[in-house]
Each structure stands twice: as C-alpha cells, then as structure tokens.
Design an enzyme around this catalytic site. Structure first.
Site, PDB file in Angstrom:
ATOM      1  N   ASN A 196     -10.472   0.184   0.844  1.00 51.54           N
ATOM      2  CA  ASN A 196      -9.006   0.240   0.766  1.00 51.54           C
ATOM      3  C   ASN A 196      -8.566  -0.229  -0.616  1.00 51.54           C
ATOM      4  O   ASN A 196      -8.706  -1.411  -0.942  1.00 51.54           O
ATOM      5  CB  ASN A 196      -8.439  -0.661   1.873  1.00 51.54           C
ATOM      6  CG  ASN A 196      -6.931  -0.730   1.871  1.00 51.54           C
ATOM      7  OD1 ASN A 196      -6.277  -0.319   0.924  1.00 51.54           O
ATOM      8  ND2 ASN A 196      -6.370  -1.279   2.943  1.00 51.54           N
ATOM      9  N   HIS A 216      -2.873   6.917   3.320  1.00 51.13           N
ATOM     10  CA  HIS A 216      -3.417   5.710   2.688  1.00 51.13           C
ATOM     11  C   HIS A 216      -4.759   5.405   3.345  1.00 51.13           C
ATOM     12  O   HIS A 216      -4.877   5.403   4.580  1.00 51.13           O
ATOM     13  CB  HIS A 216      -2.435   4.556   2.865  1.00 51.13           C
ATOM     14  CG  HIS A 216      -3.041   3.229   2.559  1.00 51.13           C
ATOM     15  ND1 HIS A 216      -3.778   3.000   1.423  1.00 51.13           N
ATOM     16  CD2 HIS A 216      -3.034   2.052   3.250  1.00 51.13           C
ATOM     17  CE1 HIS A 216      -4.203   1.743   1.424  1.00 51.13           C
ATOM     18  NE2 HIS A 216      -3.766   1.163   2.521  1.00 51.13           N
ATOM     19  N   CYS A 246       0.821  -1.217   0.000  1.00 52.46           N
ATOM     20  CA  CYS A 246       0.000   0.000   0.000  1.00 52.46           C
ATOM     21  C   CYS A 246       0.853   1.264   0.000  1.00 52.46           C
ATOM     22  O   CYS A 246       0.336   2.354  -0.241  1.00 52.46           O
ATOM     23  CB  CYS A 246      -0.918   0.018   1.212  1.00 52.46           C
ATOM     24  SG  CYS A 246      -1.913  -1.457   1.320  1.00 52.46           S
TER      25      CYS A 246
END
Ligand code: ACO
Length: 330
Positions: A287, A257, A117
């Site tokens: 996500n 993030h 990520c």
C-alpha cells in the site's frame, strides 16, 4: 479568458525506490510470515526508500519518468500539486515547493493536498478545476509517499502493509480526446479520523521525546478501516455511474487504491462485478497510499492495458476518513 471545455490526462509516470523487501525478508525481523501477509492482504513485497531519501526525491523520480517517456520538457509543467501524507517537512514548506526547486522550475504554483490515500483523487479534481478555469495551462499531479518513515516497525499489524513510491500524471486542456476527465466525486467522514492516524507530532499533541516512539507513528484500527473501505468503494462506483447515466458494462477498468486485495474482493462481490475489471498490483508494491493509483495507471499503460476511448474509474479511500473517485475516458 479562454476556458477549455475539456481537461485531459496527457502523460503518466512513476518511480519506486530500488530496494525491494519481500515478506520473507520482513519475517526475519518481525513476527510474521509470507503466508499470513499474502492470505490477509495479497501483498508479496514492497519497495522501501533508504534513509536520506525524501518524499520529494521519489516524486521527482516519477516526474522525470513521465517527461522521459513522453518526450516532454519540465518547462511544459504549469503547476505542481502533490498528494501526500508524508511531507519532507512537518507543516511547511509544502513538499511541492521542494519538488519545484529540484526540477529547476520557477514561479509556477506548487502546493500539497492532504487527503490520505484519497489524495490523488482529490488532487486530480483540483487540477481539473485549475485548468478548466484557465488559471494554469497544465498541472503535474503527483502522489508520493515515504510511508516507511512513519511506520512503526515493531507493530506487525501495520508494518507489513505499506510501501514507498510515487506516481504522477500531466493534466492539460484538450479536445474531447484521450485522457478526458469526465467527472469526480469527493467525500470525507471526519468522525472516523482516529481510525487511521499518527497521534502525535502535530498541533493537537506535539512530539515528545520522553514518550515511546510508537505513539508518534502511524496507527490503524484495521477492522474499522476494512469495513469502511468495502462500503465506500461500492458507494463511489454507484455514485459515479448514476451521475453519468452509465452502467457497470460501460466501464472498462476500475483502478482502486491498492490497500488490500481482500477489500477489493469483498467490494467486487457485493457489487456483483467480475474482479477482473479491477486492476491490482498490490502484490509487488504493497500500500503506497496516495501514490498507489498513479503507479497503477503507469503500469497499466506500460502493459498496454489502457486503450484509447476506454472508460476508467479510479477509486480512493483512506485516512480522514476520505474517499472518492474519478471517471476518465482514456
Ligand atoms: N503477521 C502475522 N499475524 C498477524 C499480523 C502479521 N503481520 N498482523 C496481525 N496478525 C495477527 C493478529 O495479532 C491476530 O492474532 P490473534 O488472533 O492471536 O490476536 C490475527 O492475526 C488476526 O488479526 P486481525 O487484525 O483480526 O486480522 P484481520 O483478518 O482483520 O486482518 C488487516 C488485518 C489485514 C489489517 C485487515 O483488518 C485489513 O485489511 N484492514 C484494512 C487495512 C487497510 O487496508 N488499511 C489501509 C487502508 S487506508 C490506507 O490505505 C492508508
């Protein structure tokens, strides 16, 4: 060789697949509820790509959005760096090469960055280096993921968390002006690799059709990742501030993030930063791993939240375990 003093973000773009799946939709096939998902993660819905749509298709959608919105031609792209954990093919070829071909471009460098990520943060700094060294004149930095392809749809602990999508920025040499990438910090803690991984399918343990499919999909120790994320988010904010002799008052936006709104709330509380400084859009997209920060930047730009001269901090954390951040004068 002419080495530019400043490397800037010139344009942003994003693309998410049209199929929107709400928490209530998921609750029809998974033992979960809208109430649980919202209260534990802040997620309300996610966009999921159909079968046959690859990560490269999502990435090309994002690049086309960037070109269209900013009136640019694909030929202005000097290199392609794709941050992803969900490549079109296992290992090789690099998905960035597929994207190059789909965009009708030839010979420009194209490669993937695997940093979970945090991939977009890493890729942006690599692009910064390539442009600053005069190796290429511009780079399109893409974060794109088809996480639905590696999600275990029988595991309610993980399947509710992720979505598909892509975002990108065009980085090029410029004067000290809008989009100037001032600094970046990059880190990893490989000792936490097993907290978030796909156990089988690589050289460590190959795919095995005789085994249940679960072991060949994404697995996560949610509590360990949560604790790690809250800790490093604060560390990256502090490190970027002290390296640049800034205080948090000098920062207009933190773009983290988008993993879980509770991670952001806990980190904000620990840092004593008003949560309104953090841009969040996890409610609509879930996500999307390496895609989440450029998707957020695109949305902020569209909403008129990013103003020339503002200081923007991007913060990433994820599989690896990796983490880092970029400091940008917008
Ligand atoms: N629906 C309903 N109940 C659920 C669900 C669900 N989708 N998922 C778990 N539960 C249940 C569990 O079974 C458990 O039940 P039990 O007490 O009867 O055993 C209960 O909810 C609590 O489970 P916990 O795992 O303790 O829940 P927690 O409050 O820790 O939240 C979560 C789990 C949201 C995953 C949290 O640990 C977290 O946010 N971790 C970070 C995850 C993350 O953000 N990962 C990605 C970051 S890196 C990257 O982006 C790739």
């Amino acid at each position: 060789m002419n080495r530019p003093a400043h490397v800037c973000i010139r344009a942003v773009g994003a693309y998410v697949p049209p199929r929107r799946v709400t928490n209530d939709d998921l609750a029809k096939t998974v033992d979960t509820s809208d109430e649980w998902i919202r209260s534990h993660t802040g997620i309300g819905a996610r966009h999921l790509a159909d079968e046959g749509v690859a990560t490269s298709d999502l990435a090309v959608g994002a690049v086309k959005d960037l070109l269209k919105r900013h009136g640019l031609q694909a030929e202005e792209i000097g290199a392609i760096i794709l941050a992803t954990a969900t490549q079109d093919f296992l290992g090789f070829p690099a998905t960035a090469c597929i994207i190059q071909d789909k965009l009708g471009l030839k010979t420009i460098p194209a490669f993937d960055v695997a940093a979970g990520c945090t991939g977009f943060i890493y890729a942006l700094e690599i692009a910064h280096g390539l442009v600053a060294m005069g190796t290429v004149r511009s780079v399109v930095v893409i974060g794109a993921e088809k996480l639905s392809a590696v999600t275990d749809w029988n595991d309610r602990n993980t399947c509710v968390l992720f979505g598909d999508g892509a975002g990108c920025v065009l980085v090029e040499a410029g004067e000290a002006r809008d989009g100037d990438i001032i600094d970046s910090v990059l880190h990893a803690e490989g000792s936490g690799a097993s907290f978030l991984c796909i156990p089988r399918g690589g050289t460590h343990a190959p795919l095995d059709p005789a085994l249940p499919p679960q072991g060949q999909k994404l697995q996560m120790d949610g509590r360990a990742v949560y604790n790690f994320a809250v800790r490093v988010l604060g560390e990256v904010v502090d490190e970027l501030l002290s390296r640049n002799q800034m205080t948090i008052e000098d920062v207009d936006w933190i773009v983290p993030h988008q993993a879980n709104s509770r991670i952001i709330s806990a980190a904000a509380k620990r840092l004593k930063i008003d949560q309104s400084k953090f841009f969040m859009n996890i409610e609509d997209y879930a996500n999307t791993s390496a895609a989440s920060i450029p998707i957020a930047l695109r949305e902020m730009e569209e909403q008129g939240l990013l103003k020339s001269g503002q200081v923007v901090m991007t913060i990433g954390f994820g599989a690896g375990l990796t983490y880092g951040g970029n400091l940008i004068r917008w």
